[in-house]
Scaffold this active site. Structure first.
Site, PDB file in Angstrom:
ATOM      1  N   TYR A  82      29.680  30.978  37.937  1.00 25.10           N
ATOM      2  CA  TYR A  82      28.360  31.438  38.375  1.00 25.10           C
ATOM      3  C   TYR A  82      27.338  30.320  38.177  1.00 25.10           C
ATOM      4  O   TYR A  82      26.419  30.148  38.958  1.00 25.10           O
ATOM      5  CB  TYR A  82      27.935  32.672  37.574  1.00 25.10           C
ATOM      6  CG  TYR A  82      28.786  33.881  37.871  1.00 25.10           C
ATOM      7  CD1 TYR A  82      28.565  34.648  39.014  1.00 25.10           C
ATOM      8  CD2 TYR A  82      29.821  34.250  37.031  1.00 25.10           C
ATOM      9  CE1 TYR A  82      29.343  35.754  39.289  1.00 25.10           C
ATOM     10  CE2 TYR A  82      30.602  35.356  37.298  1.00 25.10           C
ATOM     11  CZ  TYR A  82      30.365  36.111  38.428  1.00 25.10           C
ATOM     12  OH  TYR A  82      31.150  37.190  38.689  1.00 25.10           O
ATOM     13  N   HIS A 112      35.693  36.625  44.901  1.00 25.95           N
ATOM     14  CA  HIS A 112      36.651  36.708  43.796  1.00 25.95           C
ATOM     15  C   HIS A 112      36.934  35.324  43.221  1.00 25.95           C
ATOM     16  O   HIS A 112      37.533  35.204  42.171  1.00 25.95           O
ATOM     17  CB  HIS A 112      37.944  37.357  44.284  1.00 25.95           C
ATOM     18  CG  HIS A 112      38.573  36.669  45.444  1.00 25.95           C
ATOM     19  ND1 HIS A 112      38.166  36.885  46.748  1.00 25.95           N
ATOM     20  CD2 HIS A 112      39.545  35.737  45.509  1.00 25.95           C
ATOM     21  CE1 HIS A 112      38.896  36.110  47.549  1.00 25.95           C
ATOM     22  NE2 HIS A 112      39.729  35.404  46.835  1.00 25.95           N
ATOM     23  N   GLU A 137      46.333  33.411  45.200  1.00 28.28           N
ATOM     24  CA  GLU A 137      45.958  32.062  45.605  1.00 28.28           C
ATOM     25  C   GLU A 137      46.472  31.009  44.631  1.00 28.28           C
ATOM     26  O   GLU A 137      46.189  29.835  44.757  1.00 28.28           O
ATOM     27  CB  GLU A 137      44.431  31.963  45.730  1.00 28.28           C
ATOM     28  CG  GLU A 137      43.877  32.933  46.764  1.00 28.28           C
ATOM     29  CD  GLU A 137      42.424  32.662  47.069  1.00 28.28           C
ATOM     30  OE1 GLU A 137      41.891  31.660  46.582  1.00 28.28           O
ATOM     31  OE2 GLU A 137      41.830  33.453  47.816  1.00 28.28           O
TER      32      GLU A 137
END
Length: 142
Positions: A82, A112, A137
């Site tokens: 973030y 995500h 992933e």
DNA sequence: GAAAGTAAAAAAT
DNA sequence: ATTTTTTACTTTC
């Protein structure tokens, strides 16, 4: 408008030319239709690397749009915190989380792939689902 | 406008 | 490892 089954959940996409909304649910919201979006999603959920080069119709505030645009730049298989997003936009990490929480287009805008530094972050459809997507992933979290 | 609510971080304990 | 500031944006009065 399609629903795709992935594990025990369905992934729904709403919108024709431009994607308006995408979200998870326990029951299918729409009928499955074979289309460009559907085929890409099928491959994605199978674990293939896919670029979602679609157009979006974002009905969100300016700030939220900026955050989402920044989020879209994160390449497949990578994550950002973030804070990293916040620094690019010259704002605070808290505000970024606030904006991502309202992301109307899950997965296609890879919210995500944004995690916290101290905590692991959160996810509107459950932290477990977020982990599952990251695992898909090839990202492993502690 | 003001106040409350966050998918955060850093600092303090 | 938990709790307590600090923080900036949205949402709702």
């Amino acid at each position: 408008m399609i629903s795709i089954k992935w594990g025990s959940v369905f992934f729904n996409v709403e919108g024709e030319e431009k994607i308006r909304r995408a979200f998870f649910s326990k029951e299918p919201f729409f009928e499955y239709k074979r289309c460009r979006i559907g085929e890409k999603l099928e491959r994605y959920f199978r674990g293939e690397k896919v670029n979602f080069d679609f157009e979006f119709e974002l009905s969100v505030s300016d700030f939220t749009r900026k955050v989402l645009e920044e989020t879209m730049k994160i390449p497949y298989g990578e994550i950002r915190t973030y804070k990293e997003i916040a620094e690019k936009l010259e704002t605070s990490p808290r505000a970024v989380g606030r904006a991502l929480a309202k992301n109307p287009i899950a997965v296609l805008i890879p919210c995500h792939r944004v995690v916290g530094k101290n905590s692991l972050g959160g996810y509107s459809w459950g932290i477990e689902l977020k982990r599952a997507l990251l695992k898909l992933e090839g990202i492993y979290l502690p």
